[in-house]
Design a protein around this motif. Sequence first.
Motif, short mmCIF file in Angstrom:
data_model
loop_
_atom_site.label_atom_id
_atom_site.label_comp_id
_atom_site.label_asym_id
_atom_site.label_seq_id
_atom_site.Cartn_x
_atom_site.Cartn_y
_atom_site.Cartn_z
N GLU A 119 40.18 40.18 35.16
CA GLU A 119 41.15 39.89 34.11
C GLU A 119 42.39 40.77 34.26
O GLU A 119 42.44 41.89 33.77
CB GLU A 119 40.53 40.12 32.73
N PRO A 120 43.42 40.25 34.96
CA PRO A 120 44.66 41.01 35.07
C PRO A 120 45.34 41.13 33.71
O PRO A 120 45.27 40.23 32.88
CB PRO A 120 45.51 40.18 36.03
N ARG A 121 46.01 42.26 33.50
CA ARG A 121 46.77 42.47 32.27
C ARG A 121 48.25 42.57 32.61
O ARG A 121 48.62 43.15 33.64
CB ARG A 121 46.32 43.77 31.58
N GLY A 122 49.11 42.01 31.77
CA GLY A 122 50.54 42.10 32.01
C GLY A 122 51.00 41.05 33.02
O GLY A 122 50.46 39.95 33.10
N THR A 123 51.97 41.43 33.84
CA THR A 123 52.62 40.47 34.72
C THR A 123 52.16 40.55 36.17
O THR A 123 52.64 39.81 37.02
CB THR A 123 54.15 40.67 34.67
N SER A 124 51.22 41.47 36.47
CA SER A 124 50.74 41.56 37.84
C SER A 124 49.31 42.08 37.84
O SER A 124 48.83 42.62 36.83
CB SER A 124 51.63 42.49 38.68
N VAL A 125 48.63 41.91 38.96
CA VAL A 125 47.28 42.43 39.13
C VAL A 125 47.43 43.89 39.58
O VAL A 125 48.10 44.17 40.58
CB VAL A 125 46.49 41.63 40.18
N SER A 126 46.81 44.80 38.87
CA SER A 126 46.95 46.21 39.20
C SER A 126 46.33 46.51 40.57
O SER A 126 45.38 45.83 40.98
CB SER A 126 46.28 47.08 38.14
N LEU A 160 48.17 36.42 39.91
CA LEU A 160 47.11 36.34 40.92
C LEU A 160 47.31 37.32 42.07
O LEU A 160 46.34 37.80 42.66
CB LEU A 160 47.01 34.91 41.47
N ASN A 161 48.58 37.59 42.40
CA ASN A 161 48.90 38.50 43.50
C ASN A 161 48.07 38.18 44.74
O ASN A 161 48.11 37.07 45.23
CB ASN A 161 48.72 39.96 43.05
N THR A 162 47.28 39.14 45.22
CA THR A 162 46.53 38.92 46.48
C THR A 162 45.12 38.39 46.25
O THR A 162 44.34 38.29 47.20
CB THR A 162 46.43 40.23 47.28
N LEU A 163 44.74 38.03 45.01
CA LEU A 163 43.37 37.58 44.76
C LEU A 163 43.00 36.35 45.58
O LEU A 163 41.89 36.29 46.14
CB LEU A 163 43.17 37.32 43.27
N PRO A 164 43.88 35.33 45.72
CA PRO A 164 43.52 34.20 46.59
C PRO A 164 43.29 34.63 48.04
O PRO A 164 42.36 34.13 48.70
CB PRO A 164 44.72 33.26 46.47
N ALA A 165 44.09 35.56 48.53
CA ALA A 165 43.92 36.03 49.91
C ALA A 165 42.61 36.80 50.06
O ALA A 165 41.89 36.64 51.06
CB ALA A 165 45.10 36.91 50.31
N ILE A 166 42.27 37.63 49.07
CA ILE A 166 41.01 38.37 49.11
C ILE A 166 39.84 37.39 49.17
O ILE A 166 38.87 37.60 49.92
CB ILE A 166 40.91 39.31 47.90
N ALA A 167 39.92 36.33 48.36
CA ALA A 167 38.85 35.33 48.37
C ALA A 167 38.74 34.67 49.75
O ALA A 167 37.64 34.56 50.31
CB ALA A 167 39.10 34.28 47.29
N ARG A 168 39.85 34.24 50.31
CA ARG A 168 39.83 33.58 51.63
C ARG A 168 39.26 34.50 52.71
O ARG A 168 38.43 34.09 53.52
CB ARG A 168 41.25 33.14 52.03
N GLU A 169 39.71 35.75 52.70
CA GLU A 169 39.30 36.70 53.75
C GLU A 169 37.81 37.02 53.69
O GLU A 169 37.22 37.45 54.69
CB GLU A 169 40.11 37.99 53.61
N ASN A 170 37.18 36.82 52.52
CA ASN A 170 35.77 37.17 52.35
C ASN A 170 34.87 35.96 52.13
O ASN A 170 33.74 36.11 51.68
CB ASN A 170 35.63 38.15 51.18
N PRO A 196 39.66 34.64 38.49
CA PRO A 196 40.75 35.22 37.70
C PRO A 196 40.76 34.62 36.29
O PRO A 196 40.70 33.40 36.13
CB PRO A 196 42.01 34.83 38.48
N PHE A 197 40.85 35.49 35.31
CA PHE A 197 40.78 35.06 33.91
C PHE A 197 42.14 35.33 33.25
O PHE A 197 42.55 36.47 33.15
CB PHE A 197 39.69 35.87 33.20
N SER A 198 42.79 34.31 32.73
CA SER A 198 42.46 32.91 32.78
C SER A 198 43.75 32.10 32.77
O SER A 198 44.82 32.59 32.39
CB SER A 198 41.60 32.50 31.57
N PHE A 199 43.63 30.82 33.21
CA PHE A 199 44.69 29.86 33.01
C PHE A 199 44.55 29.34 31.58
O PHE A 199 43.52 28.76 31.22
CB PHE A 199 44.58 28.71 34.01
#
Length: 428
Positions: A110-117, A152-162, A136-139
């Motif tokens: 659950e990212p807070r604000g405008t970016s994923v910390s 989302l930042n790099t969360l989609p990339a992290i998912a793809r890489e793993n 990622p929570f939530s749309f």
Amino acid sequence: MHIHVVSQNETLNNIAQSYNVSVDELIRTNEIPNPNDLVAGQTIVIPITGSFYYVQPGDSLWSISQRVGIPYQELARINGISVNQTLSVGQRLYIPPRPKTDAEFNAYVEPRGTSVSPALENDARRVAPYLTYLAPFSFQALRNGSLREPPLNTLPAIARENNVVLMMVITNLENGAFSDELGRILLNDQEIQTRFLDNIVRVANQYGFGDIHFDFEYLRPEDREAYNQFLRRAKARFTQQGWLLSTALAPKTRADQPGRWYEAHDYSAHGEIADFVVLMTYEWGYSGGPAMAVSPIGPVRRVIEYAISEMPSSKVMMGQNLYGYDWTLPFVQGSTARAVSPQQAIEIAARYNVSILYDYNAQAPHFNYTDENGRRHEVWFEDARSIQAKFDLVKELNLRGMSYWKLGLSFPQNWLLISDNFNVRKRT
């Protein structure tokens, strides 16, 4: 792996020597927050193959064999003792590792604000090898059928890489709360619903989501069937894209359970329509209520046993908290407990020099302390014993797996024990 419970005045040196492992390895694998100041009742996962059992009063080789699932003759052979030998209380028996089972694991983030910390990104990257899904929570759905996107930042990339499926969590959150009126519009206005589904498909393709997950809560009871029909329509649409559909369900124990959280969630229909469901089996002890275990195993079991009476167990993911709470006593209605990670709970116990107790009925650790201002506190959290009890339940009931709320709260022993109990299923 073996779960060791620290005794009074034990040190890491003592523990390491007794299991023939290094102190550095214990600190590294458990990320021990208090290596020079262990507290009685703290758990340490020993990274060895198999585990040990310490004989208790009344135990026999046969009763132990029943407990661990190994024939007593084999248990005697492994430990170099006679099948007729009388066991001594405290005697240590080696238990070989049991076969792992396949299971799926999800974690909400659950990212807070405008970016994923950076801390959240690092946590997602660190645990992704143990995950099937990352959520990622939530749309947030809007009343015109559009979506408010989380960062989302790099969360989609992290998912793809793993090799992790990215889960698109969609909620009826509005102004920080679940809205039954928003739900009513989305579920009953067909024009808006079509636009809503079109937007989901567009966004899911944009980011590479592989599972669409609806967490619609506090819907009107009269929208129960409308929700079912919406899910059927969504399922047909998403199947064309090759995506899974999943839902989050309030923790019910019967079909007609009353209450705003429960009545629109139809376990039987969701079990028929969805590829899998996440049961929200936590928050019995919650921030706005009195001190108690967050996910006591008895209530958790009752919810799951009801769920698998309505749907295949292979569609059920147990919800599990990665946190505990620190309550100020006495509890006053309107007060709020502080969320703590398992690591933080251990640090608090060490700081105030109090022992950690274990409630075997709830299968949860807890302790009390008095702070510098004379205020009394009660803390309930998770440790290696409590999560192993949940893993045992997953295996006993043949569940699909487990879903965590939420990343960002450190619990390294959980991930250690996943690798000891399960083969994590990867779907992509």
